[in-house]
Design an enzyme around this catalytic site. Structure first.
Site, short mmCIF file in Angstrom:
data_model
loop_
_atom_site.label_atom_id
_atom_site.label_comp_id
_atom_site.label_asym_id
_atom_site.label_seq_id
_atom_site.Cartn_x
_atom_site.Cartn_y
_atom_site.Cartn_z
N GLU A 1 71.32 6.31 11.52
CA GLU A 1 70.47 6.73 12.64
C GLU A 1 69.37 7.66 12.14
O GLU A 1 69.65 8.66 11.48
CB GLU A 1 71.34 7.45 13.69
N GLU B 1 77.67 4.01 15.61
CA GLU B 1 78.37 4.38 14.37
C GLU B 1 79.31 3.28 13.87
O GLU B 1 79.42 3.05 12.67
CB GLU B 1 79.13 5.70 14.55
N ASP C 1 81.53 14.94 12.91
CA ASP C 1 82.14 14.86 14.25
C ASP C 1 81.99 13.45 14.84
O ASP C 1 82.82 13.01 15.63
CB ASP C 1 81.45 15.86 15.18
N PHE C 2 80.92 12.76 14.45
CA PHE C 2 80.67 11.42 15.01
C PHE C 2 81.52 10.35 14.32
O PHE C 2 81.48 9.18 14.69
CB PHE C 2 79.19 11.03 14.89
N HIS D 1 79.43 19.36 16.82
CA HIS D 1 78.51 19.22 15.68
C HIS D 1 78.86 20.19 14.56
O HIS D 1 77.98 20.57 13.79
CB HIS D 1 77.05 19.50 16.11
#
Lengths: 323, 322
Positions: free
Chosen positions: A29, A60, A85-86, A129
């Site tokens: 991204e 993701e 975190d993602f 985050h």
């Protein structure tokens, strides 16, 4: 030697590997024209074009799945997941696909891919985050986990990770973005699985990684003023872990403090502690101490976040306790 | 197609369907006899889909498969001996006994693996398709998945990306109308999965998945579209599994009359057989010869698996890292 930032070092590693090997590509991204959330891929889209540097939708799972399928069929993807975190959003592709395909298929394919991501707290970004999730990935067989603390290590380890034939989770620390350090001009790599003694000492061993290396070094400086010489080991790669350097140091100092930014319970510190209990028990002069964040999500308010993150004083106290 | 090519192609497809049915019937039997560990998901009743799609692929094209993957593997040219050996957990299996029924892969045949996770193959298929285009080949990827997978994030993320990048993927939804025990009408509001293609700006088509010629022709069109760079197609094939979700499934959730109808009136092999005879493409004798030959191949494959050695326990530690 010239000094460049952590982000510049990562950027150089990517540029050099894109140049060196046509099968390397980048996807993620905002990695294209924008140059990456923290600027790690800056200029690469302009230099290598949209075939090699791919902006993706905010998907993701699609990014990591793309990497796995491409790696299985001959490419060497280096993809970015903006924040560790993602990783929750692509955990399936990491947990069940990337890490296991080689084994489940009887070793008949290689999965040479890197998932770059940023972890850690320090910017009041709060609990979505800021996490330190490295232990999670070390628990999945088939993955390697790399966490560099300096520009020099970041460049050398990223280049090795891209050249490695296995899936590598490469976790950068956002607090180190502008951290400067010496980095040679020439092409070099650092082996995965080799720790570095960042500071020599004889009284206590501090084992740590990523941003916490700098916290440990500051603590060691201050301890030296009290006559305590702490040895600081930066493991650099959590998996494979350089057991020999850890055990060797504890053999020398007889005392061990493990420092990490991640929460305490089931953190990687527990693993290092178990390693010491198993292989260095006879050398120990006291209990193994862990200095970690508490078992809470990362808070937002700067005063709360500072309370959450381990500080040099915490490390000093732990060392003093076992002296 | 000339009549001769068409005839050969059709007989090949018949052979593949019989091979899949024979393979699966034997897996069913051997599982019941306790010779196969774990659990197995049989493809009986869905043979026309794997057969029709793979007949339209080139040898160097790729497929990704599902946990009901034996049929795809057979149709793409997987060797029966190595397949049986894998299901038996033998060292000579495709994955040296580490994958089993749900994870058979044969990369050299373009088979990128059966997959134990529903929807697991969707994003992997994109990766292989991206890689083909990146490397400058015109290979395509056929990605098989079930109706249940289309409610999963991987379906939406995967199809969106493939559509956006015009990746050479054919998304083949095998709609057997049940996500394990849950009928389609209880897991999604739409009737035809193919309508979802519209949301991603790609063609979507729903066909009779028990009509192998229809599957083959539809796949041919989707594949040539993908090969010339025009991107993916969502191809929904309506079908029905004759057996439960897995072997041992008590199958209490399906209406007995519904099951009977699909098995007796819409069986894909019987239908194709009748077509071949009716249209005089083949004689009863030719088809019986094929049936017999396949039976021999399968017995030989089972013998190979049974006589193969088990892996040594220490092999469990191998192949984790390259």
């Amino acid at each position: 030697m010239r000094e460049i930032t952590y982000v510049q070092a990562l950027n150089e590693a990517l540029r050099e590997e894109l140049k060196r090997d046509e099968s390397v590509f980048i996807a993620g991204e905002d990695v294209g024209l924008y140059g990456g959330n923290l600027g790690v891929t800056k200029g690469l889209f302009q230099e290598f074009g949209e075939k090699r540097v791919k902006d993706t939708p905010i998907s993701e799972g699609a990014i990591v799945g793309l990497a796995a399928g491409a790696a299985a069929t001959g490419l060497r993807p280096c993809v970015e997941i903006m924040y560790v975190d993602f990783m929750g959003l692509c955990l399936e592709q990491i947990l069940n696909q990337t890490s296991k395909l080689r084994y489940m298929f009887g070793g008949k394919m290689k999965l040479p891919l890197v998932i770059r991501t940023q972890g850690g707290a320090g910017f009041s970004a709060a609990a979505h985050h800021s996490q330190s999730l490295e232990a999670f990935f070390t628990h999945i067989p088939g993955l390697k986990v790399v966490m560099p603390s300096t520009p020099y290590d970041a460049k050398g380890l990223l280049k090795s990770s891209i050249r490695d034939d296995n899936p590598v989770i490469f976790i950068e620390h956002k607090f180190l973005t502008d951290f400067r350090g010496p980095v040679p001009d020439d092409d070099y790599t650092l082996p995965l699985g080799e720790a570095e003694i960042k500071r020599e000492g004889k009284n206590v061993t501090i084992i740590t990684w990523s941003y916490m290396v700098h916290v440990a070094l500051e603590a060691a400086e201050r301890l030296a003023g009290e006559g305590i010489e702490a040895e600081v080991i930066d493991v650099r790669t959590l998996k494979p872990l350089d057991e020999e350097t850890v055990v060797g140091s504890v053999e020398k100092t007889g005392k061990a403090v493990i420092l990490h930014e991640a929460c305490r319970t089931s953190g990687f510190g527990a693993e290092v502690s178990a390693l010491i209990a198993d292989k260095a028990f006879d050398y120990l002069d006291g209990p193994v101490k862990r200095v970690t964040a508490p078992d809470t999500p990362v808070p937002f308010s700067p005063v709360l976040e500072r309370a959450f993150m381990p500080k040099p004083e915490d490390v000093i106290r732990a060392c003093q306790e076992i002296m | 197609m000339t009549a001769q090519i068409e005839r050969d192609k059709y007989l090949d497809m018949y052979r593949t369907m019989v091979r899949i049915r024979g393979f699966e019937s034997n897996v069913e039997r051997l599982f019941a006899e306790g010779k196969i560990p774990g659990f197995v998901h049989l493809y009986i009743g869905e043979e026309a889909i794997a057969t029709g799609v793979c007949a339209a692929l080139r040898e160097d094209d790729y497929i990704t498969s599902t946990h009901r993957g034996h049929g795809h593997c057979v149709a793409k040219g997987g060797r029966l001996g190595e397949m049986f050996a894998e299901i038996y957990g033998k060292r000579t299996g495709y994955c040296k006994g580490k994958g089993g029924s749900m994870h058979i892969a044969a990369v050299e045949k373009g088979i990128l693996g059966a997959n134990g996770i529903v929807g697991g193959g969707l994003t992997l298929a994109n990766g292989a398709a991206f890689s083909a285009r990146y490397r400058g080949t015109d290979q395509v990827v056929a990605c098989f998945f079930g109706d249940g997978a289309t409610n999963n994030a991987t379906f939406h993320e995967g199809v969106n990306l493939a559509a956006l990048w015009n990746l050479p993927v054919i998304f083949v939804c095998e709609n057997n109308q049940y996500g394990m025990s849950v009928p389609q009408k209880h897991h999604q509001k739409i009737v035809d999965v193919s309508v979802r293609a519209q949301a991603y700006g790609i063609p979507g088509v729903t066909i009779d998945g028990n009509d192998v010629i229809k599957v083959y022709e539809t796949a041919m069109e989707a594949i040539s579209r993908a090969r010339r760079g025009d991107g993916p197609t969502l191809m929904e094939c309506k079908t029905y599994r004759h057996k439960g979700h897995f072997q041992g499934d008590p199958d209490v959730y399906r209406d007995k009359e519904e099951v009977r109808k699909w098995i007796t009136e819409r069986d894909p092999i019987r239908r194709f057989r009748e077509f071949l005879l009716r249209s005089k493409i083949s004689s009863e004798n030719d088809l019986e010869t094929i049936d017999r030959e396949v039976e021999g191949e399968i017995s030989e494959a089972i013998r190979f698996a049974e006589e193969s050695p088990l892996p040594a326990p220490e092999e469990a530690l191998e192949d984790v890292y390259a």
